[in-house]
Write a protein that holds these residues in place. Structure first.
Motif, PDB file in Angstrom:
ATOM      1  N   SER A 178       3.508   0.571  -3.602  1.00 55.38           N
ATOM      2  CA  SER A 178       2.841   0.045  -4.889  1.00 55.38           C
ATOM      3  C   SER A 178       3.413  -1.140  -5.495  1.00 55.38           C
ATOM      4  O   SER A 178       3.296  -1.263  -6.702  1.00 55.38           O
ATOM      5  CB  SER A 178       2.414   1.010  -6.053  1.00 55.38           C
ATOM      6  OG  SER A 178       1.597   2.066  -5.225  1.00 55.38           O
ATOM      7  N   HIS A 226      -4.965  -3.012   4.502  1.00 57.31           N
ATOM      8  CA  HIS A 226      -3.829  -2.639   3.423  1.00 57.31           C
ATOM      9  C   HIS A 226      -2.780  -3.485   3.798  1.00 57.31           C
ATOM     10  O   HIS A 226      -2.222  -3.208   4.906  1.00 57.31           O
ATOM     11  CB  HIS A 226      -3.443  -1.099   3.487  1.00 57.31           C
ATOM     12  CG  HIS A 226      -4.935  -0.367   3.309  1.00 57.31           C
ATOM     13  ND1 HIS A 226      -5.358  -0.435   1.862  1.00 57.31           N
ATOM     14  CD2 HIS A 226      -5.667   0.500   3.856  1.00 57.31           C
ATOM     15  CE1 HIS A 226      -6.383   0.541   1.962  1.00 57.31           C
ATOM     16  NE2 HIS A 226      -6.370   1.003   3.092  1.00 57.31           N
ATOM     17  N   TYR A 285       1.656  -4.083   3.721  1.00 56.27           N
ATOM     18  CA  TYR A 285       2.782  -3.576   3.576  1.00 56.27           C
ATOM     19  C   TYR A 285       3.847  -4.381   3.360  1.00 56.27           C
ATOM     20  O   TYR A 285       3.828  -5.498   3.906  1.00 56.27           O
ATOM     21  CB  TYR A 285       2.885  -2.449   4.632  1.00 56.27           C
ATOM     22  CG  TYR A 285       1.899  -1.529   4.907  1.00 56.27           C
ATOM     23  CD1 TYR A 285       2.309   0.180   4.324  1.00 56.27           C
ATOM     24  CD2 TYR A 285       0.705  -1.474   5.237  1.00 56.27           C
ATOM     25  CE1 TYR A 285       1.501   0.983   4.293  1.00 56.27           C
ATOM     26  CE2 TYR A 285       0.013  -0.354   5.276  1.00 56.27           C
ATOM     27  CZ  TYR A 285       0.329   0.823   4.850  1.00 56.27           C
ATOM     28  OH  TYR A 285      -0.623   1.861   5.046  1.00 56.27           O
ATOM     29  N   HIS A 318       0.862  -1.247  -0.097  1.00 51.14           N
ATOM     30  CA  HIS A 318      -0.004  -0.139   0.152  1.00 51.14           C
ATOM     31  C   HIS A 318       0.579   1.080  -0.040  1.00 51.14           C
ATOM     32  O   HIS A 318       0.298   2.572  -0.412  1.00 51.14           O
ATOM     33  CB  HIS A 318      -0.991   0.084   1.209  1.00 51.14           C
ATOM     34  CG  HIS A 318      -2.051   1.102   1.317  1.00 51.14           C
ATOM     35  ND1 HIS A 318      -2.998   1.291   0.573  1.00 51.14           N
ATOM     36  CD2 HIS A 318      -1.976   2.320   2.089  1.00 51.14           C
ATOM     37  CE1 HIS A 318      -3.691   2.459   0.620  1.00 51.14           C
ATOM     38  NE2 HIS A 318      -3.261   2.891   1.733  1.00 51.14           N
TER      39      HIS A 318
END
Length: 820
Positions: free
Chosen positions: A492, A506, A508, A489
Motif C-alpha cells: 500500500s 493490481h 506491485y 497492492h
C-alpha cells in the motif's frame, strides 16, 4: 417457440478489406455474416424447431460432471446436437444418454475414432425423423494418435419437414496451416454424402458446421492479445481472425452465418484453470471452436439465433466448449415474406479518417498538461516501428473513407477505435514475462509507464477520484494518477520506481511482487534463483508437493531413506548406524529390530493364507543393517536386485549373518546408540533359509518388502523355478502392491503389539501422514521405470486383473510366463 419478430443485424467481416477491394474488385464474396444474438426465446411455439448446438474439444479427458453441465441445461430444445473432438476411449453415447434420460433420446450418431457427433430429440420423436443418413471423411491424424483424428463426421436428416445437415469437424492445427485448413473444408464439403447424390435430390435447407476448425488469430503477438482480452476488448481481435479473413477472400464458408464473437477466445487454456497457455510456447489465444450455419432459401426457412457463447466453467480441457441456440420457422406459399423485414441487413462500417497521435515517451512522470519533451532513443525506436504499427492498426481498426460511402454509427466507431488504440499502445510497453524452467510462466507482467503528450483537459485521478490540476502526474494502466495515489497492492505504499509488476489489475513494487509470487525453495527457504537463460528452474518430487533448488541435489543436503524427501534445513533427521538418514515423520512408524517385526510378519502370513497361498514351512525373518544385507546379497546366487539399494532379500544358501536383536537408542545429535547385533547361522533345510529386511524403515514399507520376499519364498517352496527376472520380480511386486492396498483400504490398523510399529490412534485408524506414505510406496511400485521391476509389475498386474491371481500363478507354473 421463439420470437419471430426479431431481425438479424449482420456485419460483414472487414479484415484486410481495403487491400481485397483493390485486388478482387470484379469478384463478390459474401464471406461470413456476423449475426446479432437475440436473448429472448420463450419456447412459446412460434418456431417450428429449436436446436441447441454444442461443440467441444475434450483434449482426451473425461469428466462426467462436465458433460452433464454441458448438455443438462438444454431440456427445452427440440434437437440437441453435440459435436466432440479428441474424445477419450469411453462410451460417450451412453454417458450422454444417461445425462439426458429424462428429456431426450438419441436419434443418430456419427463416429470416427476421436471425432464424434450425436443428435438427440425429445421423447417419442421418432415419427418426426425421415431420411437419416450418416457419413464421414478423414483428412488424417496427428502421429497416428486416435484421440487427435482429423476430418469430419456428418448426419443428414429431415425433422418436422426441415431438411438439415450437421457437420462436426476437426481440422489441422497451427497458425501457419491456413491453406491446408481451407483445402480440408473444400474436400469435406465435396465428399460428404456424395454417394447419395442424384439429379433429383433436394439440397438441405439448413446446414450447420461445428467443431474445432483450428483457425487462429494472426498478425498480432500473444501479449497484446492477452492484454486486450484482460480489458474485455477482445471484440477488436475479430479483424485478426483467420476464419473471417479466409471467408472474406471467398476461400471457405461463403454465405454462412455466425453469431457475434462476444465471448473470449476458447483456446488454449491451462487444463484445470481459466488461465491461457503458460507453457513455453505461450500460444496466442484464438477462437478455434466455432458454430456456423447457412439457410439455403430465405423464402422457405427463417432463422433466429438466441445465444452464442463459450462455457467458461468447464476446466477439464485446454478448449472451452461453445454453444449456440438456433430457432427455425418454415413458411408456406400463402405467407408473404419480406427479406428486408426478416433482418438480413448489410451493415456497412466505413469509418472516417482518424489521426492516431503517437505520444513521445521519455520518462515516468509529467510536470503539467503541456509536457511533451521528446526522447531521441524513443523516437528512434518509433522511427523503425511506426510504419508497421500504423499499417496493423489501420488494417485492424480504420475503414477507408471512399467517395459516396455511408457512415454508420460513426461516433461509436471512433470511440471504439480510440479505446483499441490506447490498449494496443499500452500493450507495446509490456515486457515478456520470464518463464519457469518447468514451463510455468512468471505470473504477472512488468510495465514501464511513460507519460504521453496529453491535450489540455479535465483529468480525474483513478486513485482518489479527484481532479488532477497543474503539477506532476502519472499516466499508466489507461488512467491518470496523483503520484501518491498510485500504490502497491501488497504494501500500500506509493510506487515511485521506473518499473512495476502487474497481476490482474493490481500493480506491485517489483520487490513486493517477488515476495508474493516468486517461488521459494522449501529446503533453504530462499528464492529459487534463475539459471543462465533467465528461467526459474527448480526440482520437484513427482509425488510430494515439494520444490527446491537444483543445487541441493549435489551439496550434501540429506534426503530421507524412506520417503526420499528433502527436509528443510532447520528440520532434524535421525542418523542410523549404517549411514542412512530417516526423517522424524517416517521414524514415527519405523520398525527397528527383529523382535518388533514379528507381529508384522504374522500379519503378512495371514494375508497369504487369505489368498489360499499359505507358506507351509517356517522361514526365519531377520532385520539387518545395510552392510549385513549387502554381504548376504553377495553370497546369494539366485535373484535379481533392485538398484540403487536392496532393501530385502530371500536367502536359499547356508550363511551366518548379523541380525539386529535390540533397537537402538537415540542420543545427542539424533544419532543411534546402544544397538545390539548378534550372529545368526542359517542352515539350509529347504530352498529357502531366511528372509532379510533392512531395519529402520516405516511399517508399511517394511511390510511391502516382506510381502515381496514372501512371494519369492512361496514360489521356491512350491517348486516354481527358472523364471525370467521380469516375471518373478513382477509377480512379487504385484503381491507387495496388493498388501499395501489392503492395508490402506482397511478401516483399522493391523493388530501389532508394539505401539511404535503401528502408531495408530485409539480408534485404530492411521495418521494422515502414514496413509500418505502408503500411497507413496504404491506410487513407487506403479511408476517404477526399470525393465525388470517396473515392466514386470505392470505385465503381472494386467494378467491378475484379467484372469485372477490363481489362474495367473497356474499359468506361470506351467509356462514360466504371464498369460495374455
Amino acid at each position: 417457440m421463439g420470437n419471430w419478430n426479431t431481425t438479424f443485424a449482420c456485419k460483414r467481416s472487414k479484415s484486410m478489406r481495403k487491400q481485397m477491394d483493390s485486388m478482387n474488385h470484379n469478384t463478390h464474396h459474401e464471406g461470413i455474416r456476423t449475426v446479432k444474438v437475440n436473448k429472448v426465446c420463450d419456447f412459446s411455439g412460434n418456431s417450428d424447431l429449436c436446436i441447441c448446438v454444442v461443440t467441444w474439444n475434450m483434449n482426451g479427458q473425461m469428466v462426467y460432471e462436465d458433460l452433464v453441465e454441458l448438455v443438462g441445461s438444454n431440456s427445452k430444445s427440440d434437437l440437441l446436437v453435440v459435436g466432440l473432438q479428441e474424445v477419450p476411449p469411453k462410451n460417450i453415447a451412453r454417458l450422454l444418454e444417461t445425462a439426458l434420460v429424462d428429456t431426450h433420446v438419441l436419434l443418430g450418431k456419427a463416429i470416427m475414432q476421436s471425432l464424434q457427433l450425436y443428435v438427440f430429440g425429445p421423447q417419442n420423436s421418432g415419427l418426426s425423423i425421415k431420411e437419416l443418413k450418416v457419413d464421414k471423411h478423414s483428412v488424417g491424424g496427428c502421429g497416428g494418435l486416435i484421440r487427435r483424428k482429423k476430418g469430419a463426421v456428418a448426419i443428414c436428416m429431415s425433422y418436422n419437414g426441415i431438411r438439415m445437415v450437421f457437420i462436426s469437424c476437426h481440422l489441422s492445427a497451427h497458425a501457419r496451416n491456413v491453406e491446408q485448413r481451407n483445402s480440408q473444408c473444400r474436400h469435406i464439403s465435396h465428399s460428404l454424402f456424395s454417394k447419395y447424390r442424384n439429379p433429383y435430390s433436394r439440397p438441405a435447407q439448413v446446414t450447420v458446421w461445428l467443431g474445432d476448425l483450428n483457425y487462429r488469430i494472426q498478425g498480432i503477438e500473444t501479449h497484446p492479445v492477452r492484454n486486450l482480452i484482460q480489458k474485455n476488448l477482445h471484440r477488436f481481435l475479430t479483424s485478426k481472425d483467420q476464419l473471417l479473413q479466409e471467408a472474406e477472400r471467398g476461400q471457405v464458408f461463403d454465405g454462412y452465418c455466425e453469431g457475434t464473437l462476444s465471448f473470449k477466445p476458447t483456446y488454449k487454456y491451462d487444463v484445470g484453470s481459466s488461465n491461457y497457455d503458460t507453457s513455453y510456447k505461450v500460444r496466442v489465444p484464438s477462437w478455434t471452436d466455432r458454430i456456423l450455419f447457412k439457410i439455403q432459401d430465405m423464402e422457405e426457412i427463417r432463422a433466429s439465433l438466441h445465444s452464442y457463447e463459450a462455457v467458461d466453467d468447464i476446466h477439464s480441457s485446454d478448449h472451452k466448449p461453445v454453444k449456440a441456440h438456433l430457432c427455425l420457422k418454415k413458411f408456406d406459399d400463402h405467407e408473404q415474406i419480406n427479406i428486408q423485414d426478416m433482418g438480413w441487413l448489410s451493415k456497412i462500417f466505413k469509418g472516417s479518417r482518424h489521426n492516431i497521435s503517437r505520444g513521445h515517451y521519455h520518462g515516468n512522470r509529467g510536470q503539467d498538461a503541456n509536457y511533451n519533451a521528446p526522447s531521441t532513443s524513443r523516437e528512434a525506436w518509433l522511427g523503425q516501428e511506426n510504419e508497421d504499427i500504423d499499417r496493423a492498426i489501420a488494417l485492424s481498426l480504420l475503414e477507408d473513407s471512399q467517395n459516396g460511402n455511408i457512415v454508420v454509427d460513426n461516433e461509436i466507431q471512433v470511440k471504439e477505435d480510440e479505446q483499441l488504440a490506447k490498449a494496443l499502445q499500452e500493450s507495446l510497453n509490456v515486457e515478456s514475462p520470464p518463464r519457469y524452467g518447468n514451463g510455468i510462466p512468471y505470473q504477472g507482467n512488468t510495465y514501464q509507464p511513460y507519460p504521453v503528450h496529453f491535450p489540455m483537459g479535465f483529468r480525474i485521478c483513478a486513485g482518489c477520484n479527484t481532479e488532477i490540476g497543474q503539477g506532476r502526474f502519472l499516466n499508466c494502466l489507461n488512467a491518470f494518477w496523483h503520484p501518491e495515489c498510485f500504490r502497491c497492492h501488497a504494501c500500500s505504499l506509493p510506487i515511485s520506481d521506473n518499473e512495476f509488476s502487474m497481476t490482474g489489475n493490481h500493480p506491485y513494487h517489483k520487490s513486493c511482487y517477488k515476495e508474493c509470487y516468486h517461488p521459494r525453495c522449501e529446503v533453504c527457504k530462499l528464492f529459487i534463483p534463475t539459471n543462465p537463460a533467465g528461467l526459474i528452474e527448480y526440482r520437484a518430487s513427482p509425488f510430494w508437493t515439494q520444490k527446491y533448488c537444483p543445487s541441493h541435489e549435489h551439496d550434501g543436503t540429506p534426503r530421507c531413506c524412506s520417503c526420499e524427501r528433502m527436509e528443510p534445513r532447520d528440520t532434524g533427521y535421525v542418523s542410523l548406524n549404517d549411514g542412512r538418514k530417516l526423517c522424524l515423520e517416517c521414524l514415527d512408524s519405523a520398525v527397528m529390530d527383529t523382535k518388533e517385526c514379528q507381529p508384522l510378519y504374522l500379519d503378512i502370513q495371514e494375508f497369504y493364507e487369505r489368498l489360499n497361498m499359505k507358506v507351509e514351512q517356517y522361514v526365519p525373518l531377520l532385520l539387518v543393517e545395510r552392510q549385513a544385507l549387502n554381504e548376504a546379497r553377495g553370497g546369494e546366487k539366485n535373484g535379481h536386485y533392485h538398484i540403487p539399494e536392496t532393501r530385502g532379500l530371500c536367502l536359499s544358501e547356508e550363511q551366518t549373518i548379523s541380525t539386529v536383536s535390540r533397537r537402538p537408542r537415540f542420543g545427542a545429535g539424533n544419532r543411534a546408540m546402544g544397538m545390539i547385533t548378534e550372529p545368526y547361522k542359517l542352515t539350509r533345510r529347504c530352498e529357502v533359509t531366511a528372509i532379510l529386511i533392512l531395519y529402520g524403515l516405516p511399517r508399511l514399507l517394511t511390510g511391502s518388502i516382506l510381502a515381496h520376499e514372501m512371494m519369492h519364498a512361496w514360489m521356491r517352496l512350491k517348486g516354481i523355478q527358472t523364471l525370467s527376472q521380469d516375471v518373478e520380480e513382477g509377480i512379487c511386486q504385484v503381491l507387495a502392491h496388493m498388501w499395501l492396498d489392503s492395508e490402506l483400504r482397511s478401516t483399522s490398523g493391523s493388530n501389532v503389539a508394539s505401539s511404535s510399529a503401528s502408531r495408530t490412534t485409539k480408534k485404530g485408524t492411521r495418521s494422515p501422514f502414514e496413509r500418505k506414505l502408503g500411497e507413496y510406496f504404491k506410487h513407487q511400485i506403479e511408476s517404477d521405470t526399470s525393465p525388470v521391476y517396473g515392466n514386470g509389475y505392470r505385465a503381472g498386474q494386467q494378467a491378475v486383473r484379467k484372469y485372477g491371481l490363481e489362474r495367473t500363478l497356474d499359468h506361470i507354473r506351467m509356462t514360466g510366463k504371464f498369460p495374455y
